[in-house]
Design a protein around this motif. Structure first.
Motif, PDB file in Angstrom:
ATOM      1  N   HIS A  92       0.822  -1.206   0.000  1.00 27.94           N
ATOM      2  CA  HIS A  92       0.000   0.000   0.000  1.00 27.94           C
ATOM      3  C   HIS A  92       0.854   1.253   0.000  1.00 27.94           C
ATOM      4  O   HIS A  92       0.574   2.207  -0.700  1.00 27.94           O
ATOM      5  CB  HIS A  92      -0.928   0.002   1.214  1.00 27.94           C
ATOM      6  N   GLU A  93       1.900   1.218   0.796  1.00 29.65           N
ATOM      7  CA  GLU A  93       2.721   2.419   0.921  1.00 29.65           C
ATOM      8  C   GLU A  93       3.485   2.741  -0.360  1.00 29.65           C
ATOM      9  O   GLU A  93       3.875   3.878  -0.588  1.00 29.65           O
ATOM     10  CB  GLU A  93       3.707   2.282   2.094  1.00 29.65           C
TER      11      GLU A  93
ATOM     12  N   ARG B 297       2.325   2.533  -3.360  1.00 24.76           N
ATOM     13  CA  ARG B 297       1.459   3.013  -4.441  1.00 24.76           C
ATOM     14  C   ARG B 297       1.552   4.517  -4.663  1.00 24.76           C
ATOM     15  O   ARG B 297       1.570   4.964  -5.805  1.00 24.76           O
ATOM     16  CB  ARG B 297       0.004   2.623  -4.181  1.00 24.76           C
ATOM     17  N   SER B 298       1.622   5.275  -3.579  1.00 22.41           N
ATOM     18  CA  SER B 298       1.666   6.730  -3.755  1.00 22.41           C
ATOM     19  C   SER B 298       2.946   7.194  -4.450  1.00 22.41           C
ATOM     20  O   SER B 298       2.878   7.950  -5.410  1.00 22.41           O
ATOM     21  CB  SER B 298       1.491   7.449  -2.420  1.00 22.41           C
TER      22      SER B 298
ATOM     23  N   ALA C 116       2.687   6.338  -7.998  1.00 15.13           N
ATOM     24  CA  ALA C 116       1.728   7.218  -8.689  1.00 15.13           C
ATOM     25  C   ALA C 116       2.414   8.532  -9.047  1.00 15.13           C
ATOM     26  O   ALA C 116       2.196   9.077 -10.137  1.00 15.13           O
ATOM     27  CB  ALA C 116       0.511   7.480  -7.803  1.00 15.13           C
ATOM     28  N   ALA C 117       3.256   9.033  -8.153  1.00 16.12           N
ATOM     29  CA  ALA C 117       3.953  10.290  -8.424  1.00 16.12           C
ATOM     30  C   ALA C 117       4.952  10.105  -9.563  1.00 16.12           C
ATOM     31  O   ALA C 117       4.990  10.908 -10.504  1.00 16.12           O
ATOM     32  CB  ALA C 117       4.658  10.789  -7.162  1.00 16.12           C
TER      33      ALA C 117
ATOM     34  N   TRP D  28       5.238  -1.426 -10.812  1.00 14.86           N
ATOM     35  CA  TRP D  28       3.816  -1.363 -10.478  1.00 14.86           C
ATOM     36  C   TRP D  28       3.130  -2.701 -10.741  1.00 14.86           C
ATOM     37  O   TRP D  28       2.368  -3.217  -9.937  1.00 14.86           O
ATOM     38  CB  TRP D  28       3.183  -0.214 -11.273  1.00 14.86           C
TER      39      TRP D  28
END
Lengths: 256, 140
Positions: free
Chosen positions: A23-24, A26-27, A30-31, A66
């Motif tokens: 989960h951590e 993913r951000s 995404a950036a 990803w």
């Protein structure tokens, strides 16, 4: 269905740790992907010649990361029985066409010709995001394992009574009958001769099977008319109501 | 501190034909900037907020046409902001979208229960973001 956090505490801690990391990550991904897209949309003449290649390489690798992350999360959830489906309508022929378009760059880089034979079919009840992962994994796999410098891949969708079939075939060296079951096990890469060791998580086919089975469907591998392997995914038009497994354990995790 | 990206366009905002305004809240400055940039590219005015409490205060005060809220934020998380805005008469029917790093159904369920109109998962493409925003704004 009540489940206490004690169950979670009893759960395999490595498993729990992987979920949190997953989960951590993913951000930041995404950036990276978002800013790479932004740069590639800009006027390329503003960059030195090698810059576009460099940005594309970063984007490609972030996407790979990803995919690996996404695959690993599916396998972890599937192994702990918490793979959930978000049911909606999925149109396999449209998805097949979209997957072929999305993989066009990879196919071009590997000099693989991809054909799509997916006459318009009716929607089925399925989780469109998870199915997109099935399409993506099978096509990426087929492109990687097709014949070197003369690769051919065919993606087909066939309507059958009560179910829809997705067939992804390549002209690579195929899968030996003795390996046709094990190839779906995590991290099993097979022993196909003459094929360079592929990059990837080694989880792609495990994910395909987990998602197909979560839809009360199946996947098998056989020989293709092109001379290589042919993967066939069969999905029922309507998944039984209990096909979607609850993800309560995960709920507990995410509240933390 | 709420930063309005187009604060010099106050006249436009006050005219009868005021720009459509989108409040974007994320505690990750890189994601915040990226989302704001894409929303501006789509032709909307942006109000930035860097945590949940700021998002709530900004939404109540500035009444944007849409809020895009990260789920995990300090002070108030995305769900709390949604619930608080739904409970406030001025923002009870404001379109609200949650931005989530969590793919699971759980997020969606909790989010929809809290009153959000839509979800978007990270990572997201520019097209995906723009089409969801347009959808939620209903052609405004």
């Amino acid at each position: 269905m009540a489940q206490s956090t004690t169950d979670l505490a009893d759960a395999d801690s490595t498993d729990a740790l992987f979920r949190v990391i997953g989960h951590e990550l993913r951000s930041p991904l995404a950036a990276i992907l978002g800013y790479a897209d932004l740069l590639l949309e800009s006027d390329h003449s503003l960059y030195p010649p090698q810059a576009v290649n460099a940005i594309e390489a970063m984007q490609r690798n972030a996407r790979r990361e990803w995919r690996m992350l996404r695959d690993a999360m599916i396998v972890i959830r599937s192994e702990s029985g918490s793979l959930s489906l978000e049911m909606g309508a999925a149109n396999l022929s449209e998805m097949a066409a979209a997957t072929v378009v999305a993989a066009a760059k990879l196919a071009e880089r590997r000099r693989v010709v991809v054909r799509c034979d997916a006459p318009l079919c009716d929607d089925i009840a399925a989780d469109p995001n998870r199915l997109a992962q099935v399409f993506d994994n099978l096509l990426t796999n087929a492109i990687k394992f097709s014949a070197v410098n003369a690769g051919e891949v065919e993606v087909a969708v066939r309507e059958q009574p009560g179910e829809v079939e997705l067939i992804v075939a390549d002209n690579g060296s195929g899968v030996d009958p003795s390996e046709r079951e094990r190839i779906f096990e995590p991290r099993y890469r097979g022993t196909r001769a003459g094929v360079p060791r592929p990059t990837g998580s080694g989880l792609g086919l495990t994910v395909v099977r987990a998602i197909a089975e979560a839809h009360s469907g199946s996947v098998e591998v056989g020989e293709s008319a092109l001379g290589g392997a042919a993967f066939t995914v069969r999905l029922p038009r309507d998944v039984p109501a209990d096909g979607a497994v609850s993800s309560l354990a995960e709920a507990q995790m995410e509240i933390l | 501190m709420i930063a309005s990206a187009n604060s010099n366009n106050g006249d436009v905002a006050r005219s009868s034909n005021r720009a459509v305004r989108v409040l974007v809240a994320d505690d990750d400055p890189d994601i915040l900037e990226l989302v704001c940039l894409r929303v501006r590219q789509a032709g909307y005015e942006v109000i930035e907020a860097c945590d949940g409490a700021e998002a709530y205060a900004g939404a109540i005060e500035l009444l944007p046409d849409l809020c895009i809220l990260d789920v995990r934020m300090p002070r108030m998380d995305g769900y709390e902001v949604v619930r608080a805005l739904r409970a406030h008469p001025g923002t009870a029917s404001m379109p609200l979208m949650l931005l989530t790093a969590h793919a699971s159904e759980t997020d969606r369920t909790t989010g929809l229960e809290s009153g959000a109109d839509a979800f978007m998962r990270k990572p997201f493409s520019a097209d995906e973001l723009k089409s969801r925003v347009a959808e939620l704004l209903g052609g405004r």
